[in-house]
Design a protein around this motif. Structure first.
Motif, PDB file in Angstrom:
ATOM      1  N   ALA A   1       0.661  -1.591  -0.134  1.00 41.65           N
ATOM      2  CA  ALA A   1      -0.138  -0.382  -0.233  1.00 41.65           C
ATOM      3  C   ALA A   1       0.808   1.201  -0.224  1.00 41.65           C
ATOM      4  O   ALA A   1       2.019   1.589   0.600  1.00 41.65           O
ATOM      5  N   GLY A   2       0.188   2.488  -0.936  1.00 39.13           N
ATOM      6  CA  GLY A   2       1.095   3.756  -0.756  1.00 39.13           C
ATOM      7  C   GLY A   2       2.067   4.024  -1.527  1.00 39.13           C
ATOM      8  O   GLY A   2       1.937   2.968  -2.469  1.00 39.13           O
ATOM      9  N   THR A   3       1.912   5.514  -1.822  1.00 36.34           N
ATOM     10  CA  THR A   3       2.689   5.317  -2.910  1.00 36.34           C
ATOM     11  C   THR A   3       4.038   6.425  -2.720  1.00 36.34           C
ATOM     12  O   THR A   3       4.412   7.017  -3.911  1.00 36.34           O
ATOM     13  N   THR A   4       4.426   6.252  -1.795  1.00 36.89           N
ATOM     14  CA  THR A   4       6.130   6.817  -1.359  1.00 36.89           C
ATOM     15  C   THR A   4       7.163   5.295  -1.866  1.00 36.89           C
ATOM     16  O   THR A   4       6.668   4.209  -1.221  1.00 36.89           O
ATOM     17  N   SER A   5       8.380   5.289  -2.419  1.00 32.78           N
ATOM     18  CA  SER A   5       8.356   4.516  -2.713  1.00 32.78           C
ATOM     19  C   SER A   5       9.772   3.789  -1.141  1.00 32.78           C
ATOM     20  O   SER A   5       9.991   4.841  -0.658  1.00 32.78           O
ATOM     21  N   ARG A   6       9.865   2.442  -1.521  1.00 33.64           N
ATOM     22  CA  ARG A   6      10.498   1.913   0.387  1.00 33.64           C
ATOM     23  C   ARG A   6      11.222   1.393  -0.283  1.00 33.64           C
ATOM     24  O   ARG A   6      11.178   0.852  -1.593  1.00 33.64           O
ATOM     25  N   THR A   7      12.511   1.068   0.556  1.00 32.61           N
ATOM     26  CA  THR A   7      14.111   0.435  -0.246  1.00 32.61           C
ATOM     27  C   THR A   7      14.542   0.008   0.596  1.00 32.61           C
ATOM     28  O   THR A   7      14.296  -0.359   1.830  1.00 32.61           O
ATOM     29  N   CYS A   8      14.852  -1.844   0.110  1.00 27.33           N
ATOM     30  CA  CYS A   8      15.393  -2.070   0.951  1.00 27.33           C
ATOM     31  C   CYS A   8      16.933  -2.837   0.459  1.00 27.33           C
ATOM     32  O   CYS A   8      17.282  -3.260  -0.688  1.00 27.33           O
ATOM     33  N   ASP A   9      18.301  -3.144   1.484  1.00 29.97           N
ATOM     34  CA  ASP A   9      19.358  -3.340   0.952  1.00 29.97           C
ATOM     35  C   ASP A   9      19.593  -4.814   0.852  1.00 29.97           C
ATOM     36  O   ASP A   9      19.119  -5.718   2.009  1.00 29.97           O
ATOM     37  N   PHE A  10      20.231  -5.732  -0.359  1.00 26.05           N
ATOM     38  CA  PHE A  10      20.926  -6.553  -0.655  1.00 26.05           C
ATOM     39  C   PHE A  10      21.557  -7.583  -0.408  1.00 26.05           C
ATOM     40  O   PHE A  10      22.343  -6.361  -1.419  1.00 26.05           O
ATOM     41  N   ASP A  11      22.409  -8.211   0.320  1.00 18.73           N
ATOM     42  CA  ASP A  11      24.000  -7.843   0.320  1.00 18.73           C
ATOM     43  C   ASP A  11      24.875  -9.654  -0.684  1.00 18.73           C
ATOM     44  O   ASP A  11      25.221  -9.406  -1.598  1.00 18.73           O
ATOM     45  N   TYR A  12      23.658 -10.911  -0.473  1.00 21.83           N
ATOM     46  CA  TYR A  12      24.369 -12.148  -1.226  1.00 21.83           C
ATOM     47  C   TYR A  12      23.403 -12.770  -0.961  1.00 21.83           C
ATOM     48  O   TYR A  12      22.285 -12.654  -0.059  1.00 21.83           O
ATOM     49  N   LEU A  13      23.878 -13.838  -1.474  1.00 17.84           N
ATOM     50  CA  LEU A  13      22.675 -15.031  -2.043  1.00 17.84           C
ATOM     51  C   LEU A  13      23.833 -16.394  -1.674  1.00 17.84           C
ATOM     52  O   LEU A  13      24.569 -16.668  -2.434  1.00 17.84           O
ATOM     53  N   LYS A  14      23.148 -16.835  -0.454  1.00 13.47           N
ATOM     54  CA  LYS A  14      23.839 -18.650  -0.802  1.00 13.47           C
ATOM     55  C   LYS A  14      22.758 -19.820  -0.694  1.00 13.47           C
ATOM     56  O   LYS A  14      21.605 -19.576   0.118  1.00 13.47           O
ATOM     57  N   PHE A  15      23.550 -20.416  -1.765  1.00 12.85           N
ATOM     58  CA  PHE A  15      22.292 -21.374  -1.006  1.00 12.85           C
ATOM     59  C   PHE A  15      23.130 -23.571  -1.515  1.00 12.85           C
ATOM     60  O   PHE A  15      24.751 -23.127  -2.377  1.00 12.85           O
ATOM     61  N   PHE A  16      23.290 -24.603  -0.251  1.00 14.28           N
ATOM     62  CA  PHE A  16      24.512 -25.712  -0.488  1.00 14.28           C
ATOM     63  C   PHE A  16      23.978 -27.057   0.140  1.00 14.28           C
ATOM     64  O   PHE A  16      23.201 -26.252   1.184  1.00 14.28           O
ATOM     65  N   ASP A  17      23.917 -27.619  -0.853  1.00 14.11           N
ATOM     66  CA  ASP A  17      23.736 -29.239   0.035  1.00 14.11           C
ATOM     67  C   ASP A  17      24.617 -29.490   1.798  1.00 14.11           C
ATOM     68  O   ASP A  17      25.584 -29.162   1.430  1.00 14.11           O
TER      69      ASP A  17
END
Length: 243
Positions: A226-242
């Motif tokens: 909801a809303g019309t003001t942009s909201r932001t989020c920082d993303f650092d990395y992704l990791k996946f392993f068995d």
């Protein structure tokens, strides 16, 4: 009993430390391993960016980023100590704004695995500009395990959840979300039990409605509600392993 659980958790943590140290030595033909520190992200042409082009879907190896909604953006932010590849997603000025980073499909089966990411939210969700931040391993709200946050969910604390055939189990992480604070989120499934870690601290364990045998994505996102003001989020990395 409690003593046995503590021993099990210690073994799990020891395995995390050992596997992190051997991560780059794993044979990709034996174990699946995906890692991206997002250092190559940028705007513009292929000359200066591994995510390039003018569309909303941009690829780099096993990773793609997606944005939608008027004014939705991606931008690099300066590196920080221990965080060399930070990118910021902005939802834009519509209530449908979305920013997503994820690995392509991964077949989970019943194998043990770990997936991780790190997020930092600049402005908290509220009734005027509401959004959802989620880290998901699985198939949406059908078969998955996930962390998620919004101001009107679980009193603004990280929520832990599993889904199996659209039936879910919820557990409170007990961790309130603060603005401009990094959260390293780790999802782990061992022996068909899901463990949830925030900043390397175990915050929840779920043994019901555990997903299995699914084609999965491992991704993190911010979605405007909801809303019309942009909201932001920082993303650092992704990791996946068995495991």
């Amino acid at each position: 009993d409690k003593d046995n659980l503590e021993v099990t958790f210690k073994k799990i943590n020891d395995n995390f430390v050992e596997l992190d140290g051997r991560f780059n030595d794993l044979d990709p033909l034996v174990k699946r391993r995906y890692f991206d520190d997002l250092q190559g992200f940028g705007a513009g042409s292929a000359v200066n960016s591994i995510f390039f082009g003018s569309g909303t879907l941009e690829f780099e190896g096993n990773v793609f980023v997606f944005r939608s909604g008027a004014g939705a953006t991606w931008a690099r932010t300066p590196a920080e100590v221990g965080r060399g590849g930070i990118i910021r997603g902005g939802t834009g000025t519509t209530s449908e704004g979305l920013n997503l980073i994820q690995f392509r499909s991964i077949w989970l089966g019943t194998e043990d695995f770990v997936s991780q990411t790190a997020v930092r939210i600049q402005n908290l969700s509220d009734a005027t500009n509401r959004f959802l931040v989620a880290f998901v391993n699985g198939n949406g709200t059908i078969d998955s395990m996930r962390f998620y946050y919004s101001d009107n969910t679980n009193s603004g604390k990280w929520q832990c959840q599993t889904y199996a055939s659209s039936v879910s189990t919820l557990v409170d992480s007990g961790v309130s979300v603060s603005a401009n604070t990094w959260y390293d989120l780790k999802l782990c499934r061992i022996g068909m039990v899901c463990y949830f870690y925030i900043n390397n601290v175990l915050v929840a364990t779920i043994s019901t409605n555990i997903p299995s045998g699914i084609e999965s994505f491992c991704g993190t996102s911010i979605v405007k509600i909801a809303g019309t003001t942009s909201r932001t989020c920082d993303f650092d990395y992704l990791k996946f392993f068995d495991l």
